[in-house]
Design a protein around this motif. Structure first.
Motif, mmCIF file in Angstrom:
data_model
loop_
_atom_site.group_PDB
_atom_site.id
_atom_site.type_symbol
_atom_site.label_atom_id
_atom_site.label_comp_id
_atom_site.label_asym_id
_atom_site.label_seq_id
_atom_site.Cartn_x
_atom_site.Cartn_y
_atom_site.Cartn_z
ATOM 1 N N GLU A 1 7.046 -4.875 -12.342
ATOM 2 C CA GLU A 1 5.956 -4.100 -11.755
ATOM 3 C C GLU A 1 6.231 -3.739 -10.305
ATOM 4 O OE1 GLU A 1 1.929 -5.224 -12.583
ATOM 5 O OE2 GLU A 1 2.518 -6.452 -14.289
ATOM 6 N N ALA A 2 6.779 -4.689 -9.541
ATOM 7 C CA ALA A 2 7.085 -4.415 -8.133
ATOM 8 C C ALA A 2 8.186 -3.375 -8.004
ATOM 9 C CB ALA A 2 7.489 -5.705 -7.424
ATOM 10 N N VAL A 3 9.245 -3.509 -8.813
ATOM 11 C CA VAL A 3 10.352 -2.551 -8.745
ATOM 12 C C VAL A 3 9.886 -1.161 -9.162
ATOM 13 C CG1 VAL A 3 12.609 -1.954 -9.710
ATOM 14 C CG2 VAL A 3 12.120 -4.315 -9.048
ATOM 15 N N ASP A 4 9.078 -1.083 -10.210
ATOM 16 C CA ASP A 4 8.543 0.214 -10.635
ATOM 17 C C ASP A 4 7.716 0.853 -9.531
ATOM 18 O OD1 ASP A 4 9.707 0.239 -13.109
ATOM 19 O OD2 ASP A 4 7.962 -0.579 -14.164
ATOM 20 N N PHE A 5 6.867 0.050 -8.888
ATOM 21 C CA PHE A 5 6.007 0.582 -7.829
ATOM 22 C C PHE A 5 6.836 1.061 -6.648
ATOM 23 C CE2 PHE A 5 3.238 0.274 -4.121
ATOM 24 C CZ PHE A 5 2.102 0.942 -4.570
ATOM 25 N N ILE A 6 7.851 0.295 -6.281
ATOM 26 C CA ILE A 6 8.728 0.684 -5.165
ATOM 27 C C ILE A 6 9.423 2.003 -5.479
ATOM 28 C CG2 ILE A 6 10.867 0.088 -3.949
ATOM 29 C CD1 ILE A 6 9.981 -2.855 -4.151
ATOM 30 N N MET B 1 16.172 2.889 -12.764
ATOM 31 C CA MET B 1 15.220 3.889 -12.290
ATOM 32 C C MET B 1 15.073 3.823 -10.772
ATOM 33 S SD MET B 1 14.506 5.460 -14.974
ATOM 34 C CE MET B 1 13.231 6.537 -14.337
ATOM 35 N N LEU B 2 15.140 2.622 -10.213
ATOM 36 C CA LEU B 2 15.088 2.468 -8.753
ATOM 37 C C LEU B 2 16.264 3.175 -8.106
ATOM 38 C CD1 LEU B 2 13.657 0.729 -6.343
ATOM 39 C CD2 LEU B 2 15.660 -0.719 -6.622
ATOM 40 N N ALA B 3 17.470 2.954 -8.658
ATOM 41 C CA ALA B 3 18.665 3.591 -8.100
ATOM 42 C C ALA B 3 18.607 5.110 -8.253
ATOM 43 C CB ALA B 3 19.911 3.040 -8.792
ATOM 44 N N GLN C 1 0.828 -1.192 0.000
ATOM 45 C CA GLN C 1 0.000 0.000 0.000
ATOM 46 C C GLN C 1 0.875 1.260 0.000
ATOM 47 O OE1 GLN C 1 -3.614 0.157 -0.016
ATOM 48 N NE2 GLN C 1 -3.110 -1.889 -0.781
ATOM 49 N N PRO C 2 0.396 2.356 -0.586
ATOM 50 C CA PRO C 2 1.214 3.575 -0.690
ATOM 51 C C PRO C 2 1.744 4.101 0.633
ATOM 52 C CG PRO C 2 -0.698 3.728 -2.124
ATOM 53 C CD PRO C 2 -0.887 2.482 -1.305
ATOM 54 N N SER C 3 0.961 3.961 1.710
ATOM 55 C CA SER C 3 1.386 4.512 3.002
ATOM 56 C C SER C 3 2.216 3.541 3.825
ATOM 57 C CB SER C 3 0.165 4.955 3.813
ATOM 58 O OG SER C 3 -0.519 5.998 3.155
ATOM 59 N N MET C 4 2.421 2.330 3.320
ATOM 60 C CA MET C 4 3.311 1.396 4.009
ATOM 61 C C MET C 4 4.745 1.949 3.968
ATOM 62 S SD MET C 4 4.532 -2.435 2.820
ATOM 63 C CE MET C 4 3.059 -3.345 3.225
ATOM 64 N N PRO C 5 5.408 2.090 5.121
ATOM 65 C CA PRO C 5 6.768 2.642 5.134
ATOM 66 C C PRO C 5 7.817 1.587 4.763
ATOM 67 C CG PRO C 5 6.055 2.214 7.372
ATOM 68 C CD PRO C 5 4.879 1.888 6.488
ATOM 69 N N LEU C 6 7.764 1.126 3.518
ATOM 70 C CA LEU C 6 8.640 0.044 3.073
ATOM 71 C C LEU C 6 10.070 0.543 2.903
ATOM 72 C CD1 LEU C 6 8.606 -2.970 2.122
ATOM 73 C CD2 LEU C 6 8.419 -2.085 -0.211
ATOM 74 N N THR C 7 11.001 -0.128 3.563
ATOM 75 C CA THR C 7 12.421 0.228 3.437
ATOM 76 C C THR C 7 13.254 -0.910 2.873
ATOM 77 O OG1 THR C 7 12.802 -0.435 5.738
ATOM 78 C CG2 THR C 7 12.344 1.903 5.327
ATOM 79 N N HIS C 8 12.773 -2.173 2.999
ATOM 80 C CA HIS C 8 13.527 -3.330 2.513
ATOM 81 C C HIS C 8 12.578 -4.273 1.768
ATOM 82 C CE1 HIS C 8 15.592 -1.821 6.122
ATOM 83 N NE2 HIS C 8 16.709 -2.223 5.553
ATOM 84 N N PHE C 9 13.012 -4.724 0.601
ATOM 85 C CA PHE C 9 12.229 -5.691 -0.159
ATOM 86 C C PHE C 9 13.137 -6.814 -0.637
ATOM 87 C CE2 PHE C 9 10.646 -7.423 -4.187
ATOM 88 C CZ PHE C 9 9.388 -7.862 -3.798
ATOM 89 N N ALA C 10 12.704 -8.068 -0.396
ATOM 90 C CA ALA C 10 13.465 -9.235 -0.843
ATOM 91 C C ALA C 10 12.508 -10.245 -1.451
ATOM 92 C CB ALA C 10 14.241 -9.860 0.323
ATOM 93 N N GLN C 11 12.975 -10.897 -2.507
ATOM 94 C CA GLN C 11 12.172 -11.918 -3.171
ATOM 95 C C GLN C 11 13.086 -13.080 -3.526
ATOM 96 O OE1 GLN C 11 9.249 -10.875 -6.353
ATOM 97 N NE2 GLN C 11 10.580 -12.118 -7.655
ATOM 98 N N TYR C 12 12.749 -14.266 -3.013
ATOM 99 C CA TYR C 12 13.589 -15.442 -3.227
ATOM 100 C C TYR C 12 12.803 -16.534 -3.947
ATOM 101 C CZ TYR C 12 16.724 -13.314 0.231
ATOM 102 O OH TYR C 12 17.549 -12.454 0.925
ATOM 103 N N GLU D 1 8.556 4.394 -7.497
ATOM 104 C CA GLU D 1 7.638 5.526 -7.577
ATOM 105 C C GLU D 1 7.005 5.881 -6.233
ATOM 106 O OE1 GLU D 1 4.776 4.434 -10.476
ATOM 107 O OE2 GLU D 1 6.197 4.435 -12.161
ATOM 108 N N THR D 2 6.839 4.878 -5.367
ATOM 109 C CA THR D 2 6.047 5.079 -4.148
ATOM 110 C C THR D 2 6.886 5.283 -2.896
ATOM 111 O OG1 THR D 2 4.390 3.607 -5.130
ATOM 112 C CG2 THR D 2 4.123 4.149 -2.798
#
Length: 452
Positions: free
Chosen positions: A307-312, A347-349, A285-296, A314-315
């Protein structure tokens, strides 16, 4: 005056004495007798928060030393960390004994379990039952536990509801950290416990929590945001499976959570989960204070990566700090993701100015995009992990060697430290062999977030 037998002093007194001495004086004091000498090392483990017991059991031979150390110092420890090879039944049984000894220490404040895998290997269920019972006894006998880390072990967390009940009865006013998130042996088939969101409300001093996403609801976030509850500092969520029955966490609940805990950091880890992109975006969600994302190992849906990287990007650009995506590598050939005109990781960097850790394994990335990431974040990028076989030199075999050397030199210059990609020979076996246990690859990263 009669002579004194200094060897008869209790070990707790000896450790206390040695803790006040400098290095040279400690060495001199250790020559008093055998009892003083064996306490020398463990006095160095004492800090302002009390004696710290660290046990590492990687072999059956290690278990003998661990047993001796625990029986000697387990009853005076304030903090205990047990690292062990959980795929060996004899070692699991040894760790159960260690927990039984620690259960006799009512002054233990912190217990952290660090297994090599997410399961306990056993020849008979009685070993696991003994382990679980010892853990329960430890919680019941301690007076003021502050930190409990269960080590992501699924067999233990099958009793998470019972552990929460005991913790609430005994330590509701003292607990600062509860690490309940697990690693599932079969992420497509597992039991979901009946844990009410209100089970966490009573821990008014709770600052750090890890939990499987199965148990996250608006009610949980609201309960942790009630008046009188200290602000939460970290919330680590493990995603194993997404079902349509799982209620969607509202953005409004995250807003209320952030208002109460303005410094909250959320870590989202997706494990062996064939979750579609829209389901993953429903979590973030946009207001989630996400600081770390991992996918294994979620390669069934490659489009979700973009899609996940783009959303991260931008948000969460203001606070996001680390990304780690790991997939299988087939015959040392990386997979490809369908990227738009601009590479999503570049773009993420660019957007995430606080990015410090970047890991991409299993997907191909062009060498010039890798250089762009290093140039954008420069010296603040503490981790840049990419296997050599995942760097795309655009199939120019004639200049591949020279390009590789130029890339290594340029990225080292941009990061202001020696850098090189992960050699193919040093890749974890699970990356190239589907039958190898993959949990040992990412378990250290999961446990590293379970701090005191």
């Amino acid at each position: 005056m009669s002579s004194k037998d200094w060897s008869c002093l209790p070990s707790v007194v000896i450790v206390e004495i040695l803790s006040f001495l400098g290095p040279n004086d400690r060495l001199n004091a250790s020559s008093v007798c055998k009892s003083w000498r064996k306490c020398l090392f463990y006095a160095t483990q004492r800090n302002k928060d009390g004696f710290v017991l660290k046990v590492d059991v990687q072999s059956v031979q290690d278990s003998l030393l661990a047993k001796y150390v625990t029986e000697t110092f387990g009853r005076i420890a304030r903090r205990a960390s047990v690292q062990f090879e959980s795929t060996v039944p004899a070692i699991v049984q040894s760790v159960a004994h260690i927990l039984e000894v620690l259960a006799k220490n009512p002054n233990l404040r912190c217990i952290k379990i660090c297994p090599a895998s997410g399961r306990l290997e056993h020849r008979e269920r009685a070993i696991v039952n003994r382990y679980v019972d010892a853990f329960k006894t430890l919680i019941q006998s301690s007076r003021n536990l502050e930190v409990v880390a269960f080590g992501c072990v699924e067999e233990i967390l099958d009793s998470a509801d019972e552990f929460l009940r005991i913790l609430g009865q005994r330590h509701e006013s003292s607990l600062r950290c509860i690490y309940l998130a697990s690693v599932k042996e079969d992420p497509e088939k597992y039991v979901t416990l009946d844990i009410a969101p209100s089970a966490f409300e009573r821990f008014s001093r709770l600052q750090r929590l890890s939990l499987d996403y199965d148990y996250v609801r608006d009610e949980l976030l609201d309960g942790l945001s009630r008046p009188g509850h200290v602000p939460l500092l970290s919330l680590d969520l493990h995603v194993h499976m997404m079902t349509r029955e799982h209620p969607r966490i509202s953005d409004v609940a995250w807003q209320r959570m952030c208002a109460h805990s303005p410094n909250l950091e959320v870590s989202l880890t997706v494990l062996h989960c064939a979750v579609a992109a829209d389901s993953l975006l429903a979590i973030m969600q946009p207001s989630m204070p996400l600081t770390h994302f991992a996918q294994y190992f979620c390669s069934s849906y490659n489009n979700q990566v973009v899609e996940a990287v783009d959303f991260i990007a931008e948000t969460y650009s203001r606070r996001f700090r680390s990304i780690c995506i790991v997939e299988y590598i087939n015959d040392f050939k990386a997979g490809f993701y369908e990227a738009p005109q601009e590479d999503p990781f570049v773009m993420l960097a660019w957007r995430c100015e606080n990015l410090t850790d970047f890991t991409l394994i299993g997907y191909s990335i062009a060498f010039y995009d890798l250089i762009a990431i290093a140039r954008l974040r420069g010296q603040q990028l503490q981790t840049l992990k990419v296997p050599r076989c995942c760097i795309d030199f655009l199939n120019d075999s004639s200049s591949m060697t020279s390009n590789y050397e130029q890339v290594v030199r340029e990225i080292s210059r941009l990061l202001d430290q020696p850098w090189s990609p992960i050699p193919n020979s040093q890749l974890h076996s699970s990356l190239v062999d589907w039958e190898t246990d993959a949990v040992s690859l990412y378990m250290p990263s999961l446990l590293a977030r379970q701090t005191w």
